[in-house]
Scaffold this active site. Structure first.
Site, PDB file in Angstrom:
ATOM      1  N   GLY A  75       0.829  -1.206   0.000  1.00  0.00           N
ATOM      2  CA  GLY A  75       0.000   0.000   0.000  1.00  0.00           C
ATOM      3  C   GLY A  75       0.862   1.254   0.000  1.00  0.00           C
ATOM      4  O   GLY A  75       2.091   1.182   0.140  1.00  0.00           O
ATOM      5  N   LEU A  84       1.232   3.771   2.180  1.00  0.00           N
ATOM      6  CA  LEU A  84       2.010   4.033   3.394  1.00  0.00           C
ATOM      7  C   LEU A  84       2.971   2.872   3.679  1.00  0.00           C
ATOM      8  O   LEU A  84       4.135   3.097   4.027  1.00  0.00           O
ATOM      9  CB  LEU A  84       1.079   4.247   4.597  1.00  0.00           C
ATOM     10  CG  LEU A  84       1.797   4.445   5.933  1.00  0.00           C
ATOM     11  CD1 LEU A  84       2.732   5.649   5.890  1.00  0.00           C
ATOM     12  CD2 LEU A  84       0.799   4.583   7.079  1.00  0.00           C
ATOM     13  N   ASP A 129      -2.625 -12.339   4.037  1.00  0.00           N
ATOM     14  CA  ASP A 129      -4.001 -11.856   4.183  1.00  0.00           C
ATOM     15  C   ASP A 129      -4.274 -11.773   5.683  1.00  0.00           C
ATOM     16  O   ASP A 129      -4.375 -12.805   6.356  1.00  0.00           O
ATOM     17  CB  ASP A 129      -4.957 -12.840   3.502  1.00  0.00           C
ATOM     18  CG  ASP A 129      -6.413 -12.431   3.668  1.00  0.00           C
ATOM     19  OD1 ASP A 129      -6.678 -11.411   4.332  1.00  0.00           O
ATOM     20  OD2 ASP A 129      -7.278 -13.150   3.138  1.00  0.00           O
ATOM     21  N   TRP A 160      -8.588  -2.493   4.499  1.00  0.00           N
ATOM     22  CA  TRP A 160      -9.439  -2.298   3.319  1.00  0.00           C
ATOM     23  C   TRP A 160      -9.878  -0.842   3.371  1.00  0.00           C
ATOM     24  O   TRP A 160     -10.678  -0.454   4.225  1.00  0.00           O
ATOM     25  CB  TRP A 160     -10.627  -3.248   3.342  1.00  0.00           C
ATOM     26  CG  TRP A 160     -11.342  -3.256   2.025  1.00  0.00           C
ATOM     27  CD1 TRP A 160     -10.779  -3.090   0.781  1.00  0.00           C
ATOM     28  CD2 TRP A 160     -12.747  -3.427   1.800  1.00  0.00           C
ATOM     29  NE1 TRP A 160     -11.736  -3.152  -0.200  1.00  0.00           N
ATOM     30  CE2 TRP A 160     -12.946  -3.365   0.394  1.00  0.00           C
ATOM     31  CE3 TRP A 160     -13.843  -3.642   2.634  1.00  0.00           C
ATOM     32  CZ2 TRP A 160     -14.213  -3.497  -0.182  1.00  0.00           C
ATOM     33  CZ3 TRP A 160     -15.101  -3.769   2.055  1.00  0.00           C
ATOM     34  CH2 TRP A 160     -15.280  -3.706   0.671  1.00  0.00           C
ATOM     35  N   THR A 187      -7.506   6.115  11.532  1.00  0.00           N
ATOM     36  CA  THR A 187      -8.032   7.157  10.641  1.00  0.00           C
ATOM     37  C   THR A 187      -8.836   8.245  11.353  1.00  0.00           C
ATOM     38  O   THR A 187      -9.434   7.998  12.410  1.00  0.00           O
ATOM     39  CB  THR A 187      -8.944   6.482   9.579  1.00  0.00           C
ATOM     40  OG1 THR A 187      -9.627   7.471   8.822  1.00  0.00           O
ATOM     41  CG2 THR A 187      -9.990   5.584  10.228  1.00  0.00           C
ATOM     42  N   ASP A 188      -8.878   9.413  10.719  1.00  0.00           N
ATOM     43  CA  ASP A 188      -9.737  10.506  11.188  1.00  0.00           C
ATOM     44  C   ASP A 188     -11.223  10.143  11.054  1.00  0.00           C
ATOM     45  O   ASP A 188     -12.069  10.772  11.688  1.00  0.00           O
ATOM     46  CB  ASP A 188      -9.448  11.790  10.393  1.00  0.00           C
ATOM     47  CG  ASP A 188      -9.596  11.623   8.890  1.00  0.00           C
ATOM     48  OD1 ASP A 188      -9.294  10.510   8.387  1.00  0.00           O
ATOM     49  OD2 ASP A 188      -9.989  12.584   8.202  1.00  0.00           O
ATOM     50  N   TYR A 229     -16.598   1.881   7.233  1.00  0.00           N
ATOM     51  CA  TYR A 229     -15.125   1.920   7.278  1.00  0.00           C
ATOM     52  C   TYR A 229     -14.650   2.483   8.623  1.00  0.00           C
ATOM     53  O   TYR A 229     -13.794   1.895   9.295  1.00  0.00           O
ATOM     54  CB  TYR A 229     -14.605   2.779   6.115  1.00  0.00           C
ATOM     55  CG  TYR A 229     -13.134   3.102   6.195  1.00  0.00           C
ATOM     56  CD1 TYR A 229     -12.168   2.130   5.915  1.00  0.00           C
ATOM     57  CD2 TYR A 229     -12.686   4.375   6.561  1.00  0.00           C
ATOM     58  CE1 TYR A 229     -10.809   2.420   5.994  1.00  0.00           C
ATOM     59  CE2 TYR A 229     -11.344   4.678   6.641  1.00  0.00           C
ATOM     60  CZ  TYR A 229     -10.411   3.700   6.353  1.00  0.00           C
ATOM     61  OH  TYR A 229      -9.066   3.996   6.440  1.00  0.00           O
TER      62      TYR A 229
HETATM   63  N1  LIG Z   1      -5.726   6.549   2.474  1.00  0.00           N
HETATM   64  C1  LIG Z   1      -6.132   7.426   3.386  1.00  0.00           C
HETATM   65  O1  LIG Z   1      -6.542   8.549   3.071  1.00  0.00           O
HETATM   66  C2  LIG Z   1      -6.052   7.076   4.852  1.00  0.00           C
HETATM   67  C3  LIG Z   1      -6.505   8.025   5.783  1.00  0.00           C
HETATM   68  C4  LIG Z   1      -6.415   7.711   7.140  1.00  0.00           C
HETATM   69  C5  LIG Z   1      -5.904   6.491   7.552  1.00  0.00           C
HETATM   70  N2  LIG Z   1      -5.523   5.586   6.617  1.00  0.00           N
HETATM   71  C6  LIG Z   1      -5.002   4.299   7.096  1.00  0.00           C
HETATM   72  O2  LIG Z   1      -3.642   4.233   6.750  1.00  0.00           O
HETATM   73  C7  LIG Z   1      -3.258   2.880   6.500  1.00  0.00           C
HETATM   74  C8  LIG Z   1      -2.538   2.804   5.170  1.00  0.00           C
HETATM   75  O3  LIG Z   1      -3.429   3.250   4.159  1.00  0.00           O
HETATM   76  P1  LIG Z   1      -2.960   3.527   2.671  1.00  0.00           P
HETATM   77  O4  LIG Z   1      -3.401   4.893   2.323  1.00  0.00           O
HETATM   78  O5  LIG Z   1      -1.533   3.129   2.506  1.00  0.00           O
HETATM   79  O6  LIG Z   1      -3.956   2.505   1.938  1.00  0.00           O
HETATM   80  P2  LIG Z   1      -3.675   1.495   0.750  1.00  0.00           P
HETATM   81  O7  LIG Z   1      -2.752   2.086  -0.237  1.00  0.00           O
HETATM   82  O8  LIG Z   1      -5.040   1.035   0.335  1.00  0.00           O
HETATM   83  O9  LIG Z   1      -2.899   0.318   1.488  1.00  0.00           O
HETATM   84  C9  LIG Z   1      -3.544  -0.672   2.247  1.00  0.00           C
HETATM   85  C10 LIG Z   1      -2.943  -1.993   1.850  1.00  0.00           C
HETATM   86  O10 LIG Z   1      -3.591  -3.016   2.605  1.00  0.00           O
HETATM   87  C11 LIG Z   1      -3.817  -4.094   1.726  1.00  0.00           C
HETATM   88  N3  LIG Z   1      -4.876  -4.987   2.169  1.00  0.00           N
HETATM   89  C12 LIG Z   1      -6.214  -4.913   1.960  1.00  0.00           C
HETATM   90  N4  LIG Z   1      -6.822  -5.969   2.491  1.00  0.00           N
HETATM   91  C13 LIG Z   1      -5.847  -6.739   3.051  1.00  0.00           C
HETATM   92  C14 LIG Z   1      -5.842  -7.980   3.737  1.00  0.00           C
HETATM   93  N5  LIG Z   1      -6.976  -8.659   3.960  1.00  0.00           N
HETATM   94  N6  LIG Z   1      -4.669  -8.476   4.174  1.00  0.00           N
HETATM   95  C15 LIG Z   1      -3.509  -7.816   3.942  1.00  0.00           C
HETATM   96  N7  LIG Z   1      -3.437  -6.650   3.273  1.00  0.00           N
HETATM   97  C16 LIG Z   1      -4.611  -6.109   2.850  1.00  0.00           C
HETATM   98  C17 LIG Z   1      -4.154  -3.457   0.408  1.00  0.00           C
HETATM   99  O11 LIG Z   1      -3.994  -4.399  -0.622  1.00  0.00           O
HETATM  100  P3  LIG Z   1      -4.967  -4.379  -1.918  1.00  0.00           P
HETATM  101  O12 LIG Z   1      -4.587  -3.155  -2.670  1.00  0.00           O
HETATM  102  O13 LIG Z   1      -4.658  -5.662  -2.576  1.00  0.00           O
HETATM  103  O14 LIG Z   1      -6.367  -4.308  -1.371  1.00  0.00           O
HETATM  104  C18 LIG Z   1      -3.148  -2.327   0.369  1.00  0.00           C
HETATM  105  O15 LIG Z   1      -1.939  -2.745  -0.218  1.00  0.00           O
HETATM  106  C19 LIG Z   1      -4.552   2.064   6.579  1.00  0.00           C
HETATM  107  O16 LIG Z   1      -4.631   1.456   7.828  1.00  0.00           O
HETATM  108  C20 LIG Z   1      -5.649   3.091   6.443  1.00  0.00           C
HETATM  109  O17 LIG Z   1      -6.821   2.682   7.121  1.00  0.00           O
HETATM  110  C21 LIG Z   1      -5.555   5.854   5.275  1.00  0.00           C
END
Ligand SMILES: NC(=O)c1ccc[n+]([C@@H]2O[C@H](COP(=O)([O-])OP(=O)(O)OC[C@H]3O[C@@H](n4cnc5c(N)ncnc54)[C@H](OP(=O)(O)O)[C@@H]3O)[C@@H](O)[C@H]2O)c1
Length: 288
Positions: free
Chosen positions: A10, A12, A37, A62, A102-103, A126
């Site tokens: 992902g 981050l 997973d 997710w 998350t916020d 979510y």
């Molecule tokens: N993006 C935002 O704006 C945001 C804001 C606040 C907090 N966050 C938090 O920050 C963290 C990182 O987010 P990010 O922005 O880097 O999101 P991201 O790019 O969607 O990364 C999340 C990763 O988790 C993987 N994933 C999904 N289901 C999974 C499973 N069952 N087992 C293992 N891996 C799984 C995804 O793989 P796939 O692509 O294959 O699904 C993806 O590679 C998360 O915890 C998110 O909740 C994100």
């Protein structure tokens, strides 16, 4: 020190791994979704038993906020139960656990920035699934809440707006001007998360770049930074979205980085500066 990062594919997770691998004395392993997973308890146990990490940074989630509304089972399975599996296995192996949250655990109705000590009240599936993930964490573990995350890879606001500009035309770009938050960029965020996790800081930390804005304000800045005209970006309200988005979003989910601020720790800089740095990277890559 051995460190395991979940969700390493992902946006981050990718930068976390890069930050950790650049540090002396850290043996960092990243597992992408295809390799682990987190919804599968046995696989999580096996992975943690195999790597034997001293610190686990759980960045997998997710994150498809709207899709979570129509598939709550999957949201809770990955974000809530998945976190339980990671924490359970980390605890069994004596590892410190750090969850990224998350916020969207807040409803955005406070009319001011949220402190770590404010009561969460998520509006969406979510947000609820992430909050229940938080509740799996022990008092010694670290929880980092962040917002509006953008990295050089992955799908995010910055890359979406740049793609719209690349596609050309003079169609107005409409973004909502009544949802406030703080854009946060993965290079800076990853450094702070790594530091908090490696120091085994217990408790909740809000970690964002500084300066509230709306999605409209954020988009305008990206367009101007890419040499476009701010006039191309039009403000709309959430109620103007057609069709409406399935998941309700908080109206004002600015996170006060109070736990860091009150401990005299350096906060991430204003988001505008971090945006410019990431835009330079994307320009060198030919994205605009
Ligand atoms: N993006 C935002 O704006 C945001 C804001 C606040 C907090 N966050 C938090 O920050 C963290 C990182 O987010 P990010 O922005 O880097 O999101 P991201 O790019 O969607 O990364 C999340 C990763 O988790 C993987 N994933 C999904 N289901 C999974 C499973 N069952 N087992 C293992 N891996 C799984 C995804 O793989 P796939 O692509 O294959 O699904 C993806 O590679 C998360 O915890 C998110 O909740 C994100």
């Amino acid at each position: 020190m051995r460190v395991l990062v979940t969700g390493a594919g992902g946006q981050l997770g990718h930068d976390l791994l890069a930050v950790l691998q650049a540090r002396d004395g850290i043996d960092a392993t990243g597992l992408a979704h295809s390799e682990l997973d987190v919804a599968d308890r046995r696989s999580v146990e096996d992975a943690i038993a195999g790597v034997r990490p001293e610190v686990v940074i759980h960045a997998a989630a997710w994150t498809a906020v709207d899709a979570c509304e129509s598939d709550p089972d999957r949201a809770y399975q990955v974000n809530s139960l998945g976190t339980r599996h990671v924490v359970e296995a980390a605890r069994a192996h004596g590892a410190h656990a750090c969850l990224i949250s998350t916020d969207y655990v807040f409803d955005g109705m406070a009319g001011r920035a949220y402190l770590e000590w404010d009561e969460p009240h998520p509006l969406s599936v979510y947000g609820r699934s992430k909050l229940w993930g938080e509740r799996e964490m022990g008092p010694e573990d670290t929880i980092v809440r962040t917002s509006w995350v953008c990295g050089a890879d992955g799908s995010n606001m910055l890359r979406t707006v740049l793609r719209m500009l690349r596609e050309g035309g003079d169609r107005p770009l409409r973004f909502v001007d009544d949802q406030w938050g703080c854009p946060t960029f993965t290079p800076g965020l990853a450094s702070v998360v790594a530091a908090l996790a490696l120091e085994r800081r217990p408790g909740i930390y809000h970690v964002t770049h500084q300066g509230p804005t709306t999605w409209y304000g954020f988009a305008s800045e990206i367009v101007a930074g890419a040499g476009g005209s701010r006039d191309r970006v039009e403000p709309i309200s959430t109620s103007d979205l057609d069709p409406p988005r399935p998941a309700p979003r908080p109206a004002y989910s600015v996170l006060d980085n109070a736990a860091m601020r009150l401990q005299g720790m350096d906060l991430l800089e204003d988001w505008h500066d971090a945006l410019v740095r990431l835009m330079v990277v994307l320009h060198e890559r030919g994205e605009w």
